[in-house]
Design an enzyme around this catalytic site. Structure first.
Site, mmCIF file in Angstrom:
data_model
loop_
_atom_site.group_PDB
_atom_site.id
_atom_site.type_symbol
_atom_site.label_atom_id
_atom_site.label_comp_id
_atom_site.label_asym_id
_atom_site.label_seq_id
_atom_site.Cartn_x
_atom_site.Cartn_y
_atom_site.Cartn_z
ATOM 1 N N ASP A 92 12.383 -2.449 15.217
ATOM 2 C CA ASP A 92 13.422 -1.506 14.785
ATOM 3 C C ASP A 92 12.823 -0.102 14.766
ATOM 4 O OD1 ASP A 92 15.823 -0.517 13.880
ATOM 5 O OD2 ASP A 92 15.535 -1.115 11.795
ATOM 6 N N GLU A 151 0.834 -1.198 0.000
ATOM 7 C CA GLU A 151 0.000 0.000 0.000
ATOM 8 C C GLU A 151 0.874 1.256 0.000
ATOM 9 O OE1 GLU A 151 -3.161 2.098 3.141
ATOM 10 O OE2 GLU A 151 -2.004 0.312 3.697
ATOM 11 N N PHE A 152 0.480 2.240 -0.776
ATOM 12 C CA PHE A 152 1.165 3.530 -0.750
ATOM 13 C C PHE A 152 0.437 4.439 0.229
ATOM 14 C CE2 PHE A 152 1.852 7.915 -1.995
ATOM 15 C CZ PHE A 152 3.234 7.952 -2.107
ATOM 16 N N ILE A 153 1.165 4.942 1.219
ATOM 17 C CA ILE A 153 0.583 5.856 2.205
ATOM 18 C C ILE A 153 1.123 7.259 1.954
ATOM 19 C CG2 ILE A 153 0.431 6.448 4.662
ATOM 20 C CD1 ILE A 153 0.619 3.482 5.314
#
Length: 557
Positions: free
Chosen positions: A461, A345-347
């Site tokens: 991380d 998904e592109f956020i």
């Protein structure tokens, strides 16, 4: 062992009195920490391992070296060959050395680490890579050797390529003392014009001396940067350059699995734009804009899909908790020319990545939201298998071992601290930090008295570069190194995450603070300091050793 406090340097009785150093005082010394720690190994080595500042290092190093040079004690001990260290083993056998006098990290690029080994048989230059097998270095070695054999321009002679026991590969080659920093063509002994003439002449001599009867190509495939370079033997140069260098246009969509997925399972009918958007040292990041929305794609031309499979599994595990926002992973696969990709998904971020200041959400409110949502994820996702994860993954580019273990202390001691300590010994020959760290790892129990430890899903991380917010001001976390562990281990990167009081207050309202939390904070930072030491070199060694020493004193072991 000798520890000098407040700048007063003394030596234990096993050191000759002739090595006594004068008293050194320096205003930067912290009264609560030792200035240096000096380790004695069978009367054969003195090693400076921890200083408070560069100036302290210079003063103490000069003092020690002056005394050593005037005594019969060698500066460094001989190091016995270790069966689990093929680099040392080769140097102390085929390399014809009997003593390794020093191991010095000297940088490296984004992908490889470079180290200089000083021995009684001369110096060796070593490159290592923890992710990629020996094929990359085999191609480099074959190229270096081919140029070396022309006897024209100087190149380092390659000696040995092999696999590392913990994964990855290495190459050992001749160490060449440069007359200036790499890339600097200005020499004090040779004017720039003369250097340019010499370079041109010797390069031409190499081109003239080395010809191939097989045609155009090379004996193996290799890489240009990190991009695979196809070297199939071809009799015609124009054909070779057109096909294997410039390349032919994609004849069909099946040649591009990323486009194929987007235009099928991604439910797009049209790709309107493809825009590179950076990436880290190892991966390339691209945004695909389509009539079905945008997709975020990471590619790696050298490493197979296992790395991205681990990332996808972690992202999906966090996504399914419905707590904090993460990009949903869609597809992982192999690239036809080698390497791998992940589509997710592109956020749309509300600001640059790593920026936690939102126009729609004040910083304190953002910190509270981040703390609350992270705690909700920890509370929502537990594992019945114990501590670990479904697959091994990476922390940075270091392998992260996630073997399921029923006991948290055992898991953290063996698969977090123990693995990093072993890497430090293998990579730097650092027996000091290994032995002390192992002593700590075997005595962690008292730090967890009256603590209830559940295997919570961790990002693994969480530093500022992996924290941002979307266009609505909601926190987003990225690039995980997921596993199920003690919730407090999530704060191991807090030294560069920017967590403040509002963050912890909101977190503890959902996940109550446990007894001894403050006492364990440095223990969880230690894993990441050790990893930074192994990834980036000696700048993180003193911090790691200082934490270890503090706990050894606290635990009286």
């Amino acid at each position: 062992m000798v520890v000098a406090h407040l700048g007063a340097i003394s030596f234990s009785s096993c050191i000759p009195n002739s090595l006594s150093c004068p008293r050194l005082m320096h205003p930067s010394i912290n009264k609560n920490k030792p200035l240096i720690a000096i380790f004695i190994d069978g009367m054969s080595r003195i090693e400076l391992v921890c200083t408070r500042s560069t100036m302290d290092t210079i003063l103490v190093s000069q003092c020690i070296r002056e005394k050593l040079e005037s005594s019969s004690m060698p500066v460094c001990a001989s190091v016995a060959a270790m069966s689990d260290d093929p680099i040392r083993e080769w140097i102390l056998s085929e390399g014809k050395a009997t003593q390794i006098r020093g191991i010095c990290p000297i940088g490296g690029g984004c992908i490889n680490r470079a180290t200089r080994y000083d021995t009684d048989a001369g110096s060796f230059f070593v490159k290592t890579n923890r992710s990629i097998g020996p094929s990359m270095f085999e191609g480099e070695a074959l190229g270096l050797n081919s140029m070396y054999e022309t006897g024209s321009i100087r190149v380092p002679k390659p000696y040995k390529v092999g696999s590392l026991p913990t994964g990855g590969s290495y190459i050992i080659m001749e160490f060449i003392e440069f007359g200036a920093s790499r890339g600097n063509q200005h020499s004090d002994t040779l004017p720039f014009t003369a250097f340019q003439s010499a370079l041109g002449r010797k390069l031409a001599e190499m081109h003239k001396a080395a010809k191939s009867e097989k045609g155009f190509g090379f004996h193996v495939e290799n890489t240009i940067g990190s991009t695979p370079q196809i070297n199939t033997w071809t009799s015609d140069w124009i054909e070779f350059y057109a096909e294997h260098r410039l390349g032919k246009p994609l004849a069909a969509m099946s040649d591009d699995p990323i486009r194929e997925w987007i235009l099928s399972e991604g439910k797009a009918t049209q790709i309107r734009g493809i825009c590179p958007i950076g990436g880290g040292c190892i991966n390339r990041a691209t945004r695909y804009d389509t009539d079905a929305g945008s997709f975020f794609v990471k590619t790696n031309r050298s490493i197979g899909p296992s790395m991205f499979e681990g990332e996808a599994l972690g992202l999906n595990s966090m996504y399914e908790t419905g707590s904090i926002r993460v990009p949903k992973p869609y597809k992982v696969g192999s690239l036809p020319t080698g390497g791998s990709y992940i589509i997710m998904e592109f956020i749309e971020f509300g600001a640059s990545r790593g920026n936690q200041h939102s126009d729609t959400l004040p910083f304190t409110a953002f910190q509270s939201a981040l703390g609350r949502k992270l705690a909700e994820m920890h509370k929502a996702a537990k594992s019945e298998k114990g501590f670990g994860f479904h697959v091994e993954n990476t922390i940075g580019s270091t392998p992260q071992i996630n073997t399921w273990t029923s006991d948290w202390i055992e898991f953290y001691a063996e698969h977090r601290l123990g693995y990093q300590l072993k890497l430090a010994r293998e990579q730097y020959g650092d027996s000091t930090i290994y032995e002390r760290g192992q002593r700590l790892a075997k005595n962690l129990g008292p730090l967890f008295k009256n603590v209830v430890i559940e295997p919570c899903l961790l990002h693994g991380d969480l530093w500022s570069g992996n924290i941002t917010y979307d266009k609505n001001g909601e926190p987003v976390i990225l690039d995980p190194a997921c596993y199920y562990g003690h919730s407090e281990a999530e704060f191991g990167m807090s030294w560069c995450a920017g967590f403040g009081g509002d963050f912890y207050k909101a977190y503890f309202q959902v996940m109550p603070e446990q007894p001894g939390f403050e006492q364990r904070r440095d223990l969880y930072m230690l894993y990441h300091y050790l990893n930074h030491y192994n990834l980036f070199g000696s700048g993180y060694r003193s911090s790691s050793l200082s934490i270890i020493d503090d706990y050894l004193r606290m635990l009286n072991v």
